[in-house]
Design an enzyme around this catalytic site. Sequence first.
Site: not given
Ligand SMILES: Cc1ncc(COP(=O)(O)O)c(C=O)c1O
Length: 406
Positions: A129, A206, A231-232, A380
Amino acid sequence: MIDQIARAAALDSADPLAGYREQFLAPEDFDVVSYLDGNSLGRPLIATAALMERFIREQWAGRLIRGWTDSWMKWPLQLGDRLGSVALGAAADQVIIGDSTTVLIYKLARAAVDSAPGRNRVVLDTDNFPTDRYVLEGVAAEKGLELVWIETDPAAGIHPAQVAEVVDERTALVLFSHVAYRSGWLADVAEINRIAHAAGALTMWDLCHSAGSVPIRLDEWGVDLAVGCTYKYLNGGPGAPAFAYLRKGLQETLRQPIQGWMGHRASFEMGPGYEPAAGSRALLSGTPPVLAMVPLHANLDMLAAAGIEAVRAKSLLLTGYTLDLADEWLAPYGVEVLSPRDPARRGGHVTLRKPGFDKLLDPLWEAGVIPDYRRPDGLRIGPAPLSTSFGEVHRGLSTLRDLLDR
Ligand SMILES: Cc1ncc(COP(=O)(O)O)c(C=O)c1O
């Protein structure tokens, strides 16, 4: 030809988690007929709306600053422990809630590389990401480190053999995603950890796309550091705070760089110099986002009741059904599947590709079908198991098929 609508109905009636849909604010009450983006933003629970209202009236208005000592100060660790036990396979005092994923990646990556001054390399993959890549670029510039890039197949993801090829005595840290945001590839975390550890490197994962969707065993897999958002699949709401995991055995030696008063041994002594709190509290920096943590209480109750194994079982059926519909209905229009077909390597979403998909987004939204779009030509499909029915997947993909047909 299979009657796909009858199949969706049969899958829905055999679904042991079907009842959980009723715990969400129903999208049918708005203009949504098929929400397929649980991998970006989970839907709100009915209980969350009530909890937010109650929190504001009773705790914020009623308790005012007394709320901090009543309970709010404890939330980052208490909710972290609960999340650790419900979804992350982490024993107590290793997970905290707070900051954003981006900020926590920075804090943990700096802590990791600072703890290994004789090592000057960080390993990552080209398809991780963007925020993960950007933050590590910044850390590398700040510390004079070399980034070692592994080229990953965008339709798959990181393989243990690719990691084995690049890690050595120069590697301080490796960072990968458990579920790749684009393809949905599910990495072999335990094996990659074993390889990195044999070279003396630390590992960071992650978990944004796996937390709440795929069972995670951080302690058992020997993960050193992890981050993820809520939030997902954890339905925490837009901008909900993220979580960080720091393995117990590293808490004495790794120091995150944002030394704020909330990570201090005694925040309210207001003493002259920084002294880190014992345990995971030292991962905190400033005032925790208490209001934004309220939804997590309801979501973790729901996930604990449903059970992450049952969530995963339904998720595989949902993505399997999505793949079948894509093969039968969409492939004839030139749509390709860019996700693993092997259930053992597939996370909670499926990516479909066809040049020109961007032009279908507006008509899909107008028809009440909401998938996720990734440039340049990927859709997606992320059906969150607790809030999505098989009928909803059928409605969404049949609308997509009809639009392609036109
Ligand atoms: C794999 C991954 N890492 C990091 C993030 C984003 O992080 P942040 O909450 O700091 O915007 C996302 C956001 O969709 C993500 O999918």
